[in-house]
Scaffold this motif. Structure first.
Motif, PDB file in Angstrom:
ATOM      1  N   MET A 106      29.204  46.168  50.004  1.00 31.78           N
ATOM      2  CA  MET A 106      30.450  45.899  49.274  1.00 31.78           C
ATOM      3  C   MET A 106      31.123  44.649  49.825  1.00 31.78           C
ATOM      4  O   MET A 106      31.243  44.478  51.033  1.00 31.78           O
ATOM      5  CB  MET A 106      31.391  47.096  49.420  1.00 31.78           C
ATOM      6  N   ILE A 107      31.528  43.753  48.929  1.00 24.94           N
ATOM      7  CA  ILE A 107      32.185  42.528  49.383  1.00 24.94           C
ATOM      8  C   ILE A 107      33.711  42.656  49.379  1.00 24.94           C
ATOM      9  O   ILE A 107      34.408  41.743  49.797  1.00 24.94           O
ATOM     10  CB  ILE A 107      31.760  41.320  48.525  1.00 24.94           C
ATOM     11  N   ASP A 108      34.209  43.813  48.914  1.00 23.14           N
ATOM     12  CA  ASP A 108      35.642  44.106  48.980  1.00 23.14           C
ATOM     13  C   ASP A 108      36.485  43.018  48.308  1.00 23.14           C
ATOM     14  O   ASP A 108      37.449  42.513  48.881  1.00 23.14           O
ATOM     15  CB  ASP A 108      36.052  44.280  50.442  1.00 23.14           C
ATOM     16  N   PHE A 109      36.118  42.653  47.079  1.00 22.47           N
ATOM     17  CA  PHE A 109      36.850  41.648  46.309  1.00 22.47           C
ATOM     18  C   PHE A 109      38.088  42.298  45.697  1.00 22.47           C
ATOM     19  O   PHE A 109      37.988  43.240  44.912  1.00 22.47           O
ATOM     20  CB  PHE A 109      35.949  41.082  45.210  1.00 22.47           C
ATOM     21  N   LYS A 110      39.262  41.814  46.094  1.00 21.16           N
ATOM     22  CA  LYS A 110      40.512  42.404  45.609  1.00 21.16           C
ATOM     23  C   LYS A 110      41.432  41.328  45.030  1.00 21.16           C
ATOM     24  O   LYS A 110      41.489  40.217  45.563  1.00 21.16           O
ATOM     25  CB  LYS A 110      41.234  43.130  46.750  1.00 21.16           C
ATOM     26  N   VAL A 111      42.140  41.695  43.983  1.00 23.67           N
ATOM     27  CA  VAL A 111      43.083  40.778  43.354  1.00 23.67           C
ATOM     28  C   VAL A 111      44.438  41.464  43.231  1.00 23.67           C
ATOM     29  O   VAL A 111      44.533  42.569  42.695  1.00 23.67           O
ATOM     30  CB  VAL A 111      42.599  40.356  41.946  1.00 23.67           C
ATOM     31  N   GLU A 112      45.462  40.815  43.766  1.00 24.12           N
ATOM     32  CA  GLU A 112      46.832  41.329  43.587  1.00 24.12           C
ATOM     33  C   GLU A 112      47.290  40.889  42.199  1.00 24.12           C
ATOM     34  O   GLU A 112      47.609  39.717  41.980  1.00 24.12           O
ATOM     35  CB  GLU A 112      47.756  40.779  44.676  1.00 24.12           C
ATOM     36  N   GLU A 113      47.285  41.836  41.283  1.00 24.78           N
ATOM     37  CA  GLU A 113      47.504  41.494  39.882  1.00 24.78           C
ATOM     38  C   GLU A 113      48.859  40.864  39.612  1.00 24.78           C
ATOM     39  O   GLU A 113      48.997  40.048  38.702  1.00 24.78           O
ATOM     40  CB  GLU A 113      47.315  42.747  39.022  1.00 24.78           C
ATOM     41  N   ASP A 114      49.872  41.219  40.399  1.00 23.14           N
ATOM     42  CA  ASP A 114      51.187  40.623  40.172  1.00 23.14           C
ATOM     43  C   ASP A 114      51.236  39.155  40.617  1.00 23.14           C
ATOM     44  O   ASP A 114      52.126  38.402  40.211  1.00 23.14           O
ATOM     45  CB  ASP A 114      52.278  41.415  40.896  1.00 23.14           C
ATOM     46  N   LYS A 115      50.241  38.737  41.425  1.00 20.27           N
ATOM     47  CA  LYS A 115      50.185  37.343  41.862  1.00 20.27           C
ATOM     48  C   LYS A 115      49.229  36.512  41.018  1.00 20.27           C
ATOM     49  O   LYS A 115      49.379  35.307  40.889  1.00 20.27           O
ATOM     50  CB  LYS A 115      49.743  37.255  43.326  1.00 20.27           C
ATOM     51  N   CYS A 116      48.224  37.144  40.443  1.00 21.81           N
ATOM     52  CA  CYS A 116      47.210  36.428  39.665  1.00 21.81           C
ATOM     53  C   CYS A 116      47.817  35.836  38.404  1.00 21.81           C
ATOM     54  O   CYS A 116      48.447  36.542  37.609  1.00 21.81           O
ATOM     55  CB  CYS A 116      46.064  37.371  39.300  1.00 21.81           C
ATOM     56  N   ILE A 117      47.640  34.530  38.210  1.00 21.97           N
ATOM     57  CA  ILE A 117      48.197  33.864  37.030  1.00 21.97           C
ATOM     58  C   ILE A 117      47.102  33.563  35.995  1.00 21.97           C
ATOM     59  O   ILE A 117      47.339  32.805  35.046  1.00 21.97           O
ATOM     60  CB  ILE A 117      48.928  32.569  37.413  1.00 21.97           C
ATOM     61  N   GLU A 118      45.918  34.111  36.233  1.00 20.00           N
ATOM     62  CA  GLU A 118      44.800  33.983  35.299  1.00 20.00           C
ATOM     63  C   GLU A 118      44.428  32.526  35.034  1.00 20.00           C
ATOM     64  O   GLU A 118      44.054  32.146  33.926  1.00 20.00           O
ATOM     65  CB  GLU A 118      45.134  34.699  33.985  1.00 20.00           C
ATOM     66  N   CYS A 119      44.507  31.695  36.080  1.00 18.24           N
ATOM     67  CA  CYS A 119      44.210  30.265  35.924  1.00 18.24           C
ATOM     68  C   CYS A 119      42.709  29.999  35.803  1.00 18.24           C
ATOM     69  O   CYS A 119      42.293  28.952  35.300  1.00 18.24           O
ATOM     70  CB  CYS A 119      44.791  29.475  37.087  1.00 18.24           C
ATOM     71  N   GLY A 120      41.905  30.906  36.320  1.00 15.75           N
ATOM     72  CA  GLY A 120      40.460  30.761  36.213  1.00 15.75           C
ATOM     73  C   GLY A 120      39.826  29.837  37.253  1.00 15.75           C
ATOM     74  O   GLY A 120      38.616  29.589  37.203  1.00 15.75           O
ATOM     75  N   LEU A 121      40.605  29.349  38.206  1.00 19.72           N
ATOM     76  CA  LEU A 121      40.052  28.441  39.214  1.00 19.72           C
ATOM     77  C   LEU A 121      38.963  29.119  40.054  1.00 19.72           C
ATOM     78  O   LEU A 121      37.955  28.505  40.400  1.00 19.72           O
ATOM     79  CB  LEU A 121      41.161  27.920  40.127  1.00 19.72           C
ATOM     80  N   CYS A 122      39.173  30.384  40.390  1.00 19.90           N
ATOM     81  CA  CYS A 122      38.170  31.103  41.189  1.00 19.90           C
ATOM     82  C   CYS A 122      36.869  31.232  40.421  1.00 19.90           C
ATOM     83  O   CYS A 122      35.775  31.069  40.976  1.00 19.90           O
ATOM     84  CB  CYS A 122      38.706  32.467  41.606  1.00 19.90           C
ATOM     85  N   LYS A 123      36.965  31.509  39.139  1.00 14.33           N
ATOM     86  CA  LYS A 123      35.782  31.652  38.291  1.00 14.33           C
ATOM     87  C   LYS A 123      35.024  30.324  38.198  1.00 14.33           C
ATOM     88  O   LYS A 123      33.798  30.277  38.312  1.00 14.33           O
ATOM     89  CB  LYS A 123      36.194  32.108  36.889  1.00 14.33           C
ATOM     90  N   GLU A 124      35.772  29.238  38.003  1.00 12.58           N
ATOM     91  CA  GLU A 124      35.153  27.929  37.847  1.00 12.58           C
ATOM     92  C   GLU A 124      34.499  27.438  39.143  1.00 12.58           C
ATOM     93  O   GLU A 124      33.491  26.725  39.113  1.00 12.58           O
ATOM     94  CB  GLU A 124      36.207  26.910  37.389  1.00 12.58           C
ATOM     95  N   ASP A 125      35.057  27.828  40.292  1.00  8.56           N
ATOM     96  CA  ASP A 125      34.564  27.298  41.566  1.00  8.56           C
ATOM     97  C   ASP A 125      33.518  28.188  42.219  1.00  8.56           C
ATOM     98  O   ASP A 125      32.879  27.773  43.181  1.00  8.56           O
ATOM     99  CB  ASP A 125      35.742  27.100  42.539  1.00  8.56           C
TER     100      ASP A 125
END
Length: 276
Positions: free
Chosen positions: A1-20
């Motif tokens: 498990m890589i323990d990938f977590k996203v704090e949804e109240d902070k995520c602005i859905e910019c997509g930078l993580c996906k692109e990089d």
């Protein structure tokens, strides 16, 4: 498990993580996520944690608030250039142990060096005190002497025999230059690029060591002894049998102070142009 977590109240859905993401396993639904079956492809590079502008992503148990900000102080281009150009190989060291906390600090900095396939498996074998250094020095010179007596010293290393005789007769330490500390970088042979990874990591260590006022000396002779003359030295200092040796670096407080950098013999460049 890589323990990938996203704090949804902070995520602005910019997509930078996906692109990089180097392996393209992050998707937006609309928040960032990684499917369980895709986790095995993760390179553990932490690019997603690093690029998120709102510090919304944690991975591998690492939180963004524990990372150094890219707005933190870094050397200017001129300062970095001067740091490299004034670097000297030190062959006269003070007979002083370095503060263990400083050594730890420099090694931790060096651990940020890049590695092939992001293996991050470089092992530092460290001698951090002069007492152990003296014992190791004796072991290396003894290994050379034994190889000479048994007529198995490779011709290309005949100079080591001369250095051993000088050590035995006069106590002049040509191989170690009386350095108080030593660092050998190794990595598992199964890794993508173990020798290169080790040498890059040692280079990072040298830059950080020099920035902290420490002198360094790359040492091929110790590496030759361990690799080709007396492999039993590996066991003496605990280098794993399945590790490839990168190189050896001597370090300590310099007993000399240089007033200026040298003048380079020139840049050798092969400029490539594939245009017709």
């Amino acid at each position: 498990m890589i323990d990938f977590k996203v704090e949804e109240d902070k995520c602005i859905e910019c997509g930078l993580c996906k692109e990089d993401c180097p392996v393209g396993i992050i998707k937006l639904t609309p928040k960032a996520s990684i499917a369980l079956e895709k986790e095995k492809n993760c390179l553990k590079c932490q690019h997603c944690l690093a690029i998120c502008p709102t510090a919304a992503i944690s991975i591998l148990g690492k939180k963004p608030e524990d990372s150094i900000s890219c707005k933190a102080e870094v050397p200017s281009a001129t300062a970095m250039s001067n740091h490299i150009k004034t670097r000297r190989s030190i062959r006269k060291f003070k007979a002083e142990n370095i503060d263990p906390e400083l050594i730890q600090k420099v090694m931790e900095t060096a651990s940020h060096a890049p590695t092939g396939h992001n293996d991050n498996a470089v092992l530092f074998s460290l001698i951090d005190n002069m007492e152990d250094m003296n014992l190791f020095r004796d072991a290396i010179y003894a290994a050379i002497k034994k190889a000479v007596e048994e007529k198995r010293l490779p011709r290309k290393y005949f100079s080591l025999a001369s250095f051993q005789k000088v050590w035995e007769k006069t106590g002049m330490d040509i191989i170690f230059r009386n350095s108080p500390h030593l660092l050998i970088a190794t990595a598992p042979e199964k890794d993508a690029s173990p020798k290169v990874d080790s040498m890059i990591t040692l280079t990072y260590f040298e830059f950080a060591a020099n920035a902290n006022g420490l002198g360094t000396l790359w040492n091929g002779m110790v590496t030759w002894v361990i690799e080709e003359i007396d492999p039993s030295v590996r066991d003496l200092i605990g280098i794993p049998k399945d590790h490839c040796i990168g190189y050896t670096l001597l370090f300590g407080k310099s007993a000399v102070k240089y007033a200026r950098g040298i003048q380079s013999e020139g840049l050798h460049l092969n400029k490539i142009s594939l245009k017709k």
